[in-house]
Design an enzyme around this catalytic site. Structure first.
Site, PDB file in Angstrom:
ATOM      1  CG  ASN A 117      -1.935  -1.296   1.355  1.00 42.30           C
ATOM      2  OD1 ASN A 117      -2.085  -1.577   0.064  1.00 42.30           O
ATOM      3  ND2 ASN A 117      -2.375  -1.682   2.279  1.00 42.30           N
ATOM      4  CG  HIS A 134       4.316  -1.587  -4.650  1.00 43.50           C
ATOM      5  ND1 HIS A 134       2.994  -2.214  -4.636  1.00 43.50           N
ATOM      6  CD2 HIS A 134       5.289  -2.415  -4.954  1.00 43.50           C
ATOM      7  CE1 HIS A 134       3.225  -3.268  -5.108  1.00 43.50           C
ATOM      8  NE2 HIS A 134       4.606  -3.334  -5.205  1.00 43.50           N
ATOM      9  N   GLY A 205      -4.864  -9.413   3.540  1.00 46.29           N
ATOM     10  CA  GLY A 205      -5.653  -8.454   2.517  1.00 46.29           C
ATOM     11  C   GLY A 205      -4.960  -8.263   1.271  1.00 46.29           C
TER      12      GLY A 205
END
Length: 261
Positions: A117, A134, A205
C-alpha cells in the site's frame, strides 16, 4: 460486540490457531495489501493505486499506461491527472483497527510490516519497521535535484504538473509506477527480513500476485516458520498457508489480538 463473538465458529478456530502460533513467535513478518486499507474506506486498487474496475480510464488510456514510468517521462500531465484522482479518493481516510493492532504488536514481537500500500497508514498508526515496497504517495521528490518533501495531501500542489521549488524540474510522488524497478532500499530491507527467518508470516488483505509477496509464505516452512492468511477470498498463496482466516483484515487482526490478551 467483540471481534471474536462476531465470527463464525470455524473462523474463531482459525483465529485461535493463529494466536497460538504467535504466542510462540519472536520474529513476525506481516505482509499487507489493499484489503487492509479497504477497511479504512479506500478502494481496493488495481496495481499502482488505480481507482478503476477495468483497464481503461475515462480518457481511453489504459491505467497501466497512464500510471507507467514511460508515460510519466513523456507526458507527466497524464500521470499526474490520475495520481490526483487516487489522492482525492484517499483524502480524509485514516488508519483502522488492523493498522493499530500491527503497530501495537511492536511491543510484543520483533515485527516487520511489508506493505504494497502507498497510503502510509502503517507509519501513521505507529509501526516502527515498515517496508513500503511500492512507496508512499505523500512523499514527493524532484526528478532532477535532491529536493524532497512530505505533504498531507495534494490540495496545495500546483495545478497540472507540480514543479520543484529548488530547480523547477518536474516533481513526482515517491511511488513505483508500472514498469519501474522496485526501490533498492526496500529490497535490501526485504532481503534482511527474509534472512532473519521469521517465526510467523502473516499475509493480510493481499491477493499475493507478485512473486516477492508470495515468496515468504511459500518459503517459511523451509525454516520451520508458520504462515497465516487473512483474506475473505482465496488467493495465490491459499494452498500454501498453515492457517487461513476467511474474514476481513481489521476484524481478523482485532480478533487475534483479543485472543492473545
Amino acid at each position: 460486540m467483540s471481534a471474536m463473538k462476531s465470527l463464525p465458529d470455524d473462523i474463531q478456530a482459525s483465529v485461535d490457531a493463529a494466536a497460538t502460533a504467535l504466542r510462540q513467535a519472536r520474529r513476525v513478518l506481516a505482509i499487507t495489501g489493499a484489503g487492509l486499507s479497504a477497511d479504512s474506506g479506500l478502494p481496493t486498487y488495481r496495481g499502482v493505486g488505480g481507482l478503476y474496475e477495468d483497464s481503461e480510464a475515462e480518457d481511453g488510456v489504459s491505467i497501466e499506461v497512464a500510471l507507467s514510468g514511460d508515460r510519466f517521462r513523456t507526458d507527466p500531465a497524464v500521470t499526474w491527472k490520475h495520481l490526483r484522482q487516487i489522492e482525492s479518493a484517499c483524502r480524509g481516510a485514516a488508519p483502522n483497527a488492523g493498522h493499530r493492532v500491527l503497530a501495537g504488536w511492536c511491543e510484543r514481537f520483533d515485527i516487520t510490516v511489508l506493505t504494497q500500500n502507498i497510503d502510509g497508514f502503517h507509519g501513521s498508526a505507529g509501526s516502527n519497521t515498515v517496508i513500503e515496497m511500492h512507496g508512499n504517495y505523500r512523499r514527493l521528490l524532484c526528478t532532477t535535484c535532491e529536493w524532497r518533501s512530505s505533504v498531507a495531501d495534494y490540495a496545495a500542489l500546483d495545478h497540472g504538473v507540480p514543479r520543484c521549488p529548488a530547480c523547477e524540474a518536474v516533481v513526482r510522488p515517491d511511488v513505483v509506477l508500472f514498469g519501474e524497478m522496485l526501490p533498492d532500499a526496500a529490497l535490501d530491507q526485504y532481503d534482511r527480513v527474509m534472512a532473519s527467518t521469521p517465526d510467523v508470516v502473516l499475509s493480510v488483505g493481499t491477493t499475493s500476485v507478485f512473486p516477492y509477496i508470495a515468496a515468504p509464505v511459500q518459503w517459511c516452512r523451509q525454516w520451520g516458520g508458520r504462515s497465516v492468511e487473512i483474506n475473505p477470498g482465496r488467493t495465490e498463496v491459499s494452498r500454501w498457508v498453515d492457517i487461513r482466516i476467511a474474514a476481513p483484515a481489521a476484524v481478523a487482526l482485532s480478533a487475534i489480538d483479543q485472543r492473545l490478551g
